[in-house]
Design a protein around this motif. Structure first.
Motif, short mmCIF file in Angstrom:
data_model
loop_
_atom_site.label_atom_id
_atom_site.label_comp_id
_atom_site.label_asym_id
_atom_site.label_seq_id
_atom_site.Cartn_x
_atom_site.Cartn_y
_atom_site.Cartn_z
N SER B 477 0.71 -1.30 0.14
CA SER B 477 0.02 0.06 -0.09
C SER B 477 0.99 1.17 -0.05
O SER B 477 0.59 2.22 -0.62
N LEU B 478 1.87 1.23 0.87
CA LEU B 478 2.79 2.40 0.79
C LEU B 478 3.41 2.74 -0.45
O LEU B 478 3.67 3.86 -0.98
N ALA B 479 3.84 1.53 -1.34
CA ALA B 479 4.33 1.69 -2.54
C ALA B 479 3.32 2.26 -3.45
O ALA B 479 3.87 3.23 -4.27
N LEU B 480 2.13 1.72 -3.20
CA LEU B 480 1.00 2.30 -4.23
C LEU B 480 0.83 3.79 -4.07
O LEU B 480 0.90 4.53 -4.92
N VAL B 481 0.90 4.21 -2.68
CA VAL B 481 0.77 5.69 -2.32
C VAL B 481 1.81 6.35 -2.82
O VAL B 481 1.63 7.60 -3.57
N ILE B 482 3.21 5.93 -2.73
CA ILE B 482 4.32 6.80 -3.40
C ILE B 482 4.14 6.93 -4.82
O ILE B 482 4.45 8.07 -5.25
N LEU B 483 3.78 5.92 -5.42
CA LEU B 483 3.65 6.00 -7.10
C LEU B 483 2.52 6.86 -7.33
O LEU B 483 2.60 7.48 -8.48
N LEU B 484 1.62 7.04 -6.44
CA LEU B 484 0.44 7.85 -6.78
C LEU B 484 0.76 9.25 -6.40
O LEU B 484 0.13 10.25 -6.97
N ILE B 485 1.69 9.62 -5.80
CA ILE B 485 2.08 11.20 -5.40
C ILE B 485 2.33 11.78 -6.87
O ILE B 485 1.67 13.05 -6.61
N PRO B 486 3.10 11.59 -7.66
CA PRO B 486 3.10 12.44 -8.71
C PRO B 486 1.85 12.59 -9.47
O PRO B 486 1.37 13.64 -10.18
N LEU B 487 0.87 11.52 -9.25
CA LEU B 487 -0.52 11.67 -9.88
C LEU B 487 -1.38 12.80 -9.36
O LEU B 487 -2.08 13.55 -9.68
N PHE B 488 -1.05 12.99 -7.84
CA PHE B 488 -1.85 13.83 -7.26
C PHE B 488 -1.27 15.33 -7.43
O PHE B 488 -2.03 16.22 -7.71
#
Lengths: 325, 503, 154
Positions: B477-488
């Motif tokens: 989940s953490l990895a997913l969140v980190i990957l989504l940061i640029p999307l935010f």
């Protein structure tokens, strides 16, 4: 010996003596390279260095013997190096099973053990079949039965598909018709950790790696992989004794020379290692490492390689490895 | 309390004059080994094994361990000054360390590396002393799904390491993943991408890639200026030779981060110092208030990975001393050494050989102090290397790179690869492809693929196992969140644009 | 119309990477994708090959779409210098197998100092010989780290 044999024997000795330098003893004139296929600190490296140290201490050689590490691609880098030193009587190598196996499964590994000059087989490495101490399984039969009840559900950890563990697994599975999974881990530490952590159910491991765990009561030995019982485990049956008659697949270590070695040179090295194997220091090392130190001479080694290679080829094919030679 | 008495006993052993000397010798050798690319602690320990046969076990293991953690101190020196990783775990230090040197803060970088190493090394030993058994149990609970999730987390950090172009960062990562898969597949013995070369069956050596891409690539870039090429500015004045208070203050969290991350990842049998230094770096960047500074000379970017690779030694000794399980080349050799001395590393070692066990632990406290005292004064000395005129320094860099690449394996082939990777590094810097993701992909790719395949083999093809297990679920989940940061960030920009357009 | 070096570079590198990706995919297809025991050797390479193709094509698209603002023109003389040095390095490594480290490295050092940094020949010679000797003394001699040897044994 009858009179005729005695006459022939005496005559040939006289001829040999009179023939002079052609049949003279080989004498090394440069430091001897003892090639090892692992990096410094690997199992083979420690083995070779211990042997070298003992030969040095007992002054069995007039020159130095130094360990040359040629790691890479299993045995392929070392094998390529040894073959490149053809006709050089000062290059020998420490071989193990993978020197036979790599050329069989790798297209690019073209240097075969059979092309080199076999000198001697020094040790055979036994193995132990172990499970966790808190496991329900107490004997090999119980493991096989459990695997039969749940095909493919039980798991064992081990090295690559060509490793000894998998070979034994293949043979057992073929004999019993049962299946269990084989999970490869690159290092011994990870394999044992997987077993201790309960992520796999069984493993086949060197006594030196698992010995402490057994002693501490964390692992239980359910069978031994060897022709005869190890002195440290007098009460544990061998696989054959447990009722599973599979061919013996020795995990061996020995010495070969570069291709093109003369008979005298081979005899010299054979004699050297025979002497070394009889020293107290070596015996202690073999015992401490829980190896089986049965010395096999050069003459018996070549036919043994041929036979063994054939057996391994069949096993590897059954295991699903792509055999290219 | 058992631990306290054990430790006191250990200090009594470690402080014996003979053992103190062995500790010092080990630390000194280790520092030298760490500084020189081409010498690794594993090889050195193996070479010295025969000598130690004559020594008593406590003294012997103290010296060997000194080499092991001493090397982690020295490894950062060439990373910072020359962009050449002295040791594979020092590669992350190149990222910010070399950039700090380019800004004239070479001395500060070296000092921070030494201090971070000391703090983390000490924390690592404290961890080893106090929480070894529970940490060992934690390490054992880590199975392939957890390793996979950890690697995914590491790879998600590429998002943070990519600088301006995420696309190029990802491509760089994929290139690294490809390069690491060259070799023989562990599970099936299938050879992949070896182009018919038997020499590639063992894969490409990490140091060859790192030195080629970082050091040679950098030199080629600098040479563009021809005779105008400038060397790194030499720090002048005593004040500039060591980190200032501001830099040290910035590194407060980094010291802690490096220590804990290094220790925890280090105790995993499949973990490694390189992986832990990448993760510590990524965590540091993720929580930093000025992440854009990373890669340009942020002191925390040196402190975190350097700390991690030192705390890793304490962590790596946990499974070795408590379970007899080595995690990596150096610890494997130490294991053989212990066995050859008749000490039995394993669950019973603490009771049966308290001299060796506690003596070793105590000597690590001493060793860390020795290394700090050894290394800090060397900082101004090493910084003087930058005084060398550029036309001497650059050939020297080539020479050291050759030694570093050839020393490990002794193969001309590796030198050929070095030449190739040097060109790749230069091309990447010209075309603005970040090189850190390449290295990250190379380090993690293999382990990640293995972990995934092992997980699926263990679960008989059930992918859900990755999210059913708590630890791996959290990390994924953490990895997913980190990957989504640029999307935010991208959504935000879209939103802002929509607002300004409408308003 | 001169396109910016960077943009053109992106197009070329994107194309190269896309080609590499295709190569990876074709190789991966020749191995087992999924076996009885789990993903085979072709599994991972296939997927990162696909990702490589997709992302590199995206890169090419982005580069082609972006305006040719020419923010950095190619500095060909500079690149030429770097490539010369690289060639010298490559040659030096090539020679090492035959002439050994000492001589090949000395030649490289000499070239760098005399030609690239344009220092006088004597300086170049001194640096070349001194550094080569230093490396030889430190590594093979003092530390037993082997370096390539030539016909003279060094």
């Amino acid at each position: 010996m009858n009179r005729r044999e005695l006459l022939v024997g005496t005559a040939s000795t006289l001829v040999a003596g009179a023939a002079g330098p052609a049949f003279a003893q080989f004498k090394p004139s440069r430091p001897i390279e003892f090639v090892v296929h692992g990096g410094p600190g690997s199992g083979n490296d420690v083995f070779a260095r211990t042997l070298t140290t003992i030969i040095d201490q007992e002054k069995l050689l007039p020159v130095r013997m130094q360990v040359v590490n040629k790691p890479g691609g299993g045995s392929t880098s070392a094998a390529a190096y040894v073959v490149s030193k053809k006709n050089d009587p000062h290059v020998i190598a420490c071989f193990t099973n993978i020197w036979l196996i790599d050329p069989m499964v790798q297209e690019a590994a073209t240097n075969k053990l059979m092309d080199m000059s076999p000198i001697a087989r020094l040790v055979v490495e036994p193995a132990l079949v172990v499970v966790r101490a808190d496991s329900q399984i107490k004997t090999l039969k119980e493991f096989i039965d459990a695997a039969k009840a749940k095909p493919g559900a039980l798991k064992m950890s081990g090295g690559s598909i060509t490793s000894r563990e998998n070979t034994v697994r293949q043979l057992l599975m073929q004999l019993t018709g049962v299946r269990w999974a084989f999970i490869s881990f690159p290092s011994g530490g990870e394999r044992i950790a997987a077993l201790l952590g309960g992520h796999v159910d069984m493993m086949i491991v060197d006594p030196s790696e698992a010995g402490e765990q057994v002693r501490a009561g964390k692992l239980r030995v359910i069978a031994q992989v060897n022709e005869r019982r190890l002195p440290a485990f007098p009460d544990i049956p061998t696989i054959k004794e447990a009722g599973y008659d599979i061919p013996n697949v020795p995990q061996m270590r020995g010495v070969v020379g570069a291709p093109g070695m003369s008979a005298e040179t081979i005899a010299f090295y054979e004699d050297l290692f025979l002497k070394a194997s009889k020293t107290a220091g070596w015996q202690k090392f073999v015992n401490d490492s829980q190896l089986d130190g049965e010395f096999v001479k050069s003459a018996e080694l070549k036919p043994f390689f041929t036979k063994f290679e054939g057996e391994l080829r069949e096993i590897l094919k059954a295991a699903g490895a792509k055999v290219v030679r | 309390m058992e631990i306290a008495s054990g430790l006191l006993h250990g200090f009594a052993v470690a402080l014996q004059p003979g053992n103190v000397i062995w500790c010092f010798v080990g630390c000194l050798l280790g520092t030298i080994v760490g500084i020189m690319p081409g010498l690794g602690p594993a090889a050195t320990i193996a070479l010295l094994l025969p000598l130690t046969f004559k020594m008593d076990p406590a003294g012997g293991i103290i010296m060997l361990a000194g080499i092991y953690y001493g090397a982690k101190y020295g490894g950062s020196t060439t990373s910072i000054l020359l962009n050449i990783p002295g040791e594979s775990s020092s590669v992350v230090t190149c990222l910010d360390g070399y950039q700090m040197a380019r800004k004239g803060r070479a001395g500060a970088a070296l000092g921070i590396a030494a201090i971070a190493s000391f703090v983390a090394g000490t924390v690592g030993v404290i961890g080893l002393t106090l929480v070894a058994p529970p940490v060992a149990a934690f390490a054992l609970s880590f199975s392939s799904p957890e390793y996979f999730a950890l690697m995914c987390l590491g790879l998600a950090l590429v998002v943070l390491l990519s600088g301006t172009s995420l696309l190029k960062g990802l491509l760089s990562l994929l290139l690294g993943l490809w390069l690491t898969s060259i070799g023989t597949d562990l599970f099936t013995a299938q050879s992949r991408f070896i182009f018919g070369q038997a020499t590639l069956l063992g894969g490409i050596d990490f140091m060859v890639v790192a030195i080629g891409v970082f050091a040679i690539g950098e030199v080629l870039g600098s040479v563009e200026a021809g005779e105008e090429a400038k060397v790194l500015p030499v720090p002048r004045g005593f004040r500039n030779l060591l980190p200032n208070a501001e830099e040290l203050k910035a590194c407060r969290f980094a010291f802690l981060n490096g220590s804990i991350t290094g220790f925890l990842v280090g105790c995993l049998p499949g973990g490694g110092a390189t992986i832990s230094s990448f993760i510590a770096y990524g965590i540091e960047k993720a929580v930093s208030k000025h992440p854009e500074q990373f890669g340009k000379g942020a002191p925390e970017g040196v402190a975190a990975p350097e700390g991690a690779n030192n705390a890793d030694t304490g962590g790596a000794l946990v499974p070795l001393l408590t379970l007899g399980i080595p995690s990596g080349g150096s610890t494997a050799i130490m294991l053989s050494a212990l066995v050859l001395w008749g000490v039995k590393p394993g669950p019973l070692m603490m009771q049966e050989s308290p001299d060796v066990f506690w003596g070793l632990v105590a000597s690590m406290y001493i060793g860390n102090v020795v290394l700090l005292i050894l290394n800090l004064p060397l900082v101004p000395l090493f910084a003087q290397i930058l005084r060398l005129p550029v036309y001497v320094l650059f050939p020297v860099i080539f020479g050291i790179s050759i030694v570093g690449a050839y020393g490990a394996s002794g193969r001309m082939f590796d030198l050929g690869l070095l030449v190739g990777f040097g060109l790749l590094g230069y091309a990447m810097s010209k075309l603005k492809y970040p090189s850190a993701p390449l290295i990250l992909g190379f380090v993690l790719g293999d382990a990640m693929e293995r972990a995934l395949r092992q997980s699926l083999m263990m679960s008989q093809g059930d992918l859900m196992t990755l999210v059913q297990r708590p630890i791996s679920a959290i990390m994924l989940s953490l990895a997913l969140v980190i990957l989504l940061i640029p999307l935010f960030g991208w959504f935000n920009r879209l939103r802002l644009r929509a607002i300004t357009e409408n308003g | 119309m001169l396109r910016a070096f960077l943009k053109k570079g992106d197009v070329i590198s994107g194309a190269v990477l896309a080609a590499l990706g295709v190569f990876i995919i074709t190789q991966a297809r020749s191995w087992d994708y999924y076996t009885l025991d789990g993903p085979g050797p072709g599994f991972f390479p296939f997927w990162y090959g696909v990702a490589m193709v997709v992302l590199s094509l995206l890169l090419v698209l982005n580069a082609a779409r972006a305006d040719g603002d020419g923010d950095s023109k190619a500095d060909w003389p500079a690149t030429g210098r770097a490539m010369t040095v690289w060639l010298a390095f490559a040659l030096s490594v090539g020679l090492m197998d035959f002439l050994g480290f000492l001589i090949s490295f000395a030649l490289l050092a000499f070239f760098l100092v005399a030609v690239v940094f344009r220092r006088p020949f004597t300086t170049a010679a001194v640096v070349a010989v001194a550094s080569a000797l230093a490396f030889h003394l430190i590594f093979p001699v003092a530390l037993s780290v082997s370096l390539p040897t030539g016909p003279f044994g060094f």
